[in-house]
Design an enzyme around this catalytic site. Structure first.
Site, PDB file in Angstrom:
ATOM      1  N   GLY A 184       0.803  -1.221   0.000  1.00 49.36           N
ATOM      2  CA  GLY A 184       0.000   0.000   0.000  1.00 49.36           C
ATOM      3  C   GLY A 184       0.836   1.271   0.000  1.00 49.36           C
ATOM      4  O   GLY A 184       2.070   1.227   0.103  1.00 49.36           O
ATOM      5  N   HIS A 185       0.171   2.402  -0.061  1.00 50.74           N
ATOM      6  CA  HIS A 185       0.872   3.691  -0.143  1.00 50.74           C
ATOM      7  C   HIS A 185       1.623   4.001   1.154  1.00 50.74           C
ATOM      8  O   HIS A 185       1.202   3.642   2.232  1.00 50.74           O
ATOM      9  CB  HIS A 185      -0.079   4.825  -0.539  1.00 50.74           C
ATOM     10  CG  HIS A 185      -1.268   5.029   0.331  1.00 50.74           C
ATOM     11  ND1 HIS A 185      -2.226   5.960   0.034  1.00 50.74           N
ATOM     12  CD2 HIS A 185      -1.683   4.425   1.470  1.00 50.74           C
ATOM     13  CE1 HIS A 185      -3.151   5.926   0.963  1.00 50.74           C
ATOM     14  NE2 HIS A 185      -2.852   5.010   1.831  1.00 50.74           N
ATOM     15  N   ASN A 186       2.765   4.664   0.982  1.00 55.36           N
ATOM     16  CA  ASN A 186       3.600   5.120   2.106  1.00 55.36           C
ATOM     17  C   ASN A 186       4.332   3.986   2.824  1.00 55.36           C
ATOM     18  O   ASN A 186       5.014   4.244   3.828  1.00 55.36           O
ATOM     19  CB  ASN A 186       2.787   5.880   3.170  1.00 55.36           C
ATOM     20  CG  ASN A 186       2.033   7.068   2.623  1.00 55.36           C
ATOM     21  OD1 ASN A 186       2.376   7.581   1.573  1.00 55.36           O
ATOM     22  ND2 ASN A 186       1.007   7.501   3.332  1.00 55.36           N
TER      23      ASN A 186
END
Lengths: 346, 346, 346
Positions: free
Chosen positions: A257-259
């Site tokens: 996922g993001h980050n």
């Protein structure tokens, strides 16, 4: 077992040469000039072939192997049948991989898909503003978008998509049908087919009237020597970068996922999912189909069993498993307590 | 319900013809010359249509169906409303599928993506050394690499990638954007879009200083009549072959590791993962999202419930479920014991 | 943090303008003419930047942030350091997303992959019978099959495959390497790369001699404002339609079986699997890696925890979790009872 259409094999190598390669001592009665044709699994190896024993599950196969030589640890040397040369090594799997590489040097990096001629295909789509170093291979149907950059020695496989502004380093293999956007890729990176990197993270401000898309303005950074399996997906950061650390190996169908920040030399087995803003420190290993919740940290060198769900921080060096993941000993105690309880009731 | 853009339907078929097709006896008071227009689900079927009852959950819908005819088992014949013809069959789902196939003969094999003209598109990329039999369709953007071979009657969908040396048999459908390397495909195989087969297995010799890639020199063998769902991934063997046995059906997003041997006529539901060197014997069925650990064997005809994790060998004919998977009865006992325990404590 | 290659940013915006944008009152001592350069995460924001606090986990970062302004709820205003402007808002994440969109207007919809010129590439494959409105962008290698239709304002990414007869509405983004068959897509839909929609559902009439393919004659309907993540797969209906309701947001690697009906404004996190003929009513949210069994209904507004398995109907508004999923309170009680039991035994 291996079809000569697919890899070119070195014709044969002497046992003495192989022993030297893996730093093993040739037993006194062994003939170092004996020619070995190829590597083979322990239960299928024939005369003229070399095999290995790593998983104790296959000791019975060792005792009846027809290989000419076996790589194994000290404690199994006595079980090697008469007439088979035992090469004692500390790490039989590593030694086997080194010998495999000697026989099949091409197999250390994926082949091009269309042919092995290299160069930039007339049927590739290269934007005039893209910068491509000398010695790059771009196969038919692959595209390199505006302002993208590709380093020398890199292969961009058939129909792979290098999006606008993406930069790929040197000696990489970008698999067929991969799609890269908003992504920076280091050197010697291998992406297997169908990897998608840098698409929008899953960010919405939810409400009872609908969900508002949150702009995802970060990037994906894939550091040197990373390998990522087929059809895995890596979202770009929301407002910082998603990072895959140097030397990390990721299997097929993994979702990141993001980050997310994955440290150096981590290992993620297939179908793992890492939720947004989670952090794995260096040398973390996660078994297949496990999940890691968002905004938590898995400490350096921690190992998570397959099919587990990490909901809270894991300390460095932790051995965790279960749903939710807990120290392995506690997990085993719980499974055993439940089993006994059910037996009592029945 | 079905859009005429997508499939060409046979205009209409007589009830008598349909009854004969599924080996059902026409009831005495039924008119065999009645024309049936199409098939439909039980809660949406209208006059002139035929439906079926298989799942007992839908008996209430049977009692008010507006279909002209219903395929059902003996025990439901009495529940068929007056004026609706009941066709009694042993296996209503099979009978329905046979009648669906009679109305929509095109639907038994995926259509080409671009158009139905067949032939080799001028916009396909065919290597001069590839061997393509007569009667093959290669759609725009698809590629067939050096020394690859494609059998007659096979369609290679838009942007599919047939790698160097890959051989595909006859009457296959290779879906759009599939990527095949180091793979041999039998006859009448269907691969849905995005399937990746034959990329490197996940093999590394791990150590505290980094992970050494192990050459993966095996192949993938996909036998006759196999069907594989969208975005599934099948790694090639490390030092032997990964094999998918004849007639096996695999759903979307399934992951199959290196050296896995899947027997004949197995069924793998979506998101299943089979770890490296696991073996499924013939007629094994595995529910969705389940995992099978490496180096274990699931015996002939065994059935594994959805979302289970098989960590040890399963005997032939076993019915297993849970994490880790155990005989279904034991699994149910454990869940029920835990529920009671929690109730007692609260 | 964000690379200027990837998005064009608005140069700067005044604090007063931003406050107005999110309906916040500028504190008395704040200077509305102060220029803000960009957005940034709370632990990385520098002077001249605006950030937000949403997750209480980051309160410590709030207390030492170097941002010039912070969006936060009333209860955190007192913790904002001196010299940092606190903009009090009801929903800080929503406000942050609105301000991000003001700085990066391009980021609300994926960019084209090859360049930003728009138009129909000479290297795209457009069937003569396809209908393409004015203002459509079809990138290199993308194909639009026979009788397909594309509405104005839509981008079809590099190598995306729009199958025969598929219709895509206006202002959509069809990601690179997506494959659509038997699918109707509404307006303002975003499909990220590698989405496969409309392939055959997994329907077989199984038997001890092999498995008979059941024709899948339905379609996929994707309604307006839906977003679907990379490499997700949606099968078309068997004999009715698979439907994804308006405004629903789906993450990466989600699997949706045939005949599934997903309501309006649902949220499906990555690696979720919905079995055939399951129904989600409006505003259902399902956490990552969860599964929903076939032929069951999840009621309006229900929330299912990550890594759960829904085997029976869930009432509207239910909060469920576990395997099998049960009311969250019961699930927690069971986990806690098991933990205590294991502690007692050891």
């Amino acid at each position: 077992m291996t079809d000569p259409v697919f890899f070119t094999k070195i014709e044969s190598l002497s046992l003495g040469h192989l022993a030297e390669l893996v730093d093993a001592q040739l037993p006194d009665n062994a003939d170092g000039s004996m020619l070995i044709d190829t590597v083979a699994p322990i239960n299928a190896a024939a005369s003229g072939q070399i095999t290995f024993l790593d998983n104790p599950k296959y000791v019975a196969d060792l005792e009846k192997t027809e290989a000419s030589a076996v790589l194994c640890a000290k404690r199994y040397v006595d079980k090697v049948p008469d007439g088979v040369v035992a090469l004692e090594v500390k790490n039989p799997y590593l030694a086997f991989s080194q010998i495999s590489a000697a026989f099949y040097p091409e197999a250390l990096k994926p082949l091009a898909y269309f042919d092995s001629q290299g160069g930039i295909s007339q049927a590739a789509h290269i934007h005039p503003s893209a910068k491509i170093e000398a010695g790059v291979c771009v196969e038919p149907g692959a595209s390199v978008g505006a302002l993208a950059e590709i380093g020398s020695g890199t292969t961009v496989g058939v129909n792979a998509v290098i999006g606008q502004g993406v930069r790929v380093g040197r000696d990489c293999h970008i698999g067929a049908n991969c799609v890269l956007q908003h992504t920076l890729v280091g050197d010697r990176v291998i992406l297997h087919p169908g990897v998608c990197s840098g698409q929008d993270g899953f960010g919405f401000s939810m409400s009872a009237t609908g969900h508002q898309k949150v702009p995802q303005i970060g990037r994906v950074i894939i550091q040197d020597n990373v390998e990522i399996g087929a059809n895995s997906t890596i979202d770009r950061g929301a407002n910082r970068d998603t990072i895959i650390g140097e030397g990390t190996k990721i299997d097929n169908q993994v979702q990141i996922g993001h980050n997310v920040e994955v440290g150096r030399h981590c290992v993620l087995v297939s179908q793992v999912g890492l939720s947004g803003s989670s952090t794995l420190q260096d040398f973390v290993a996660i078994g297949g189909q496990s999940g890691v919740a968002g905004h938590i940290t898995v400490g350096m060198g921690a190992q998570i069993a397959a099919v587990s769900v990490v909901k809270d921080d894991v300390p460095a060096g932790g051995r965790y498993g279960g749903v939710p993941a807990k120290p392995v000993k506690q997990w085993f105690r719980e499974m055993s307590a439940l089993k006994k309880l059910a037996e009592k009731k029945s």
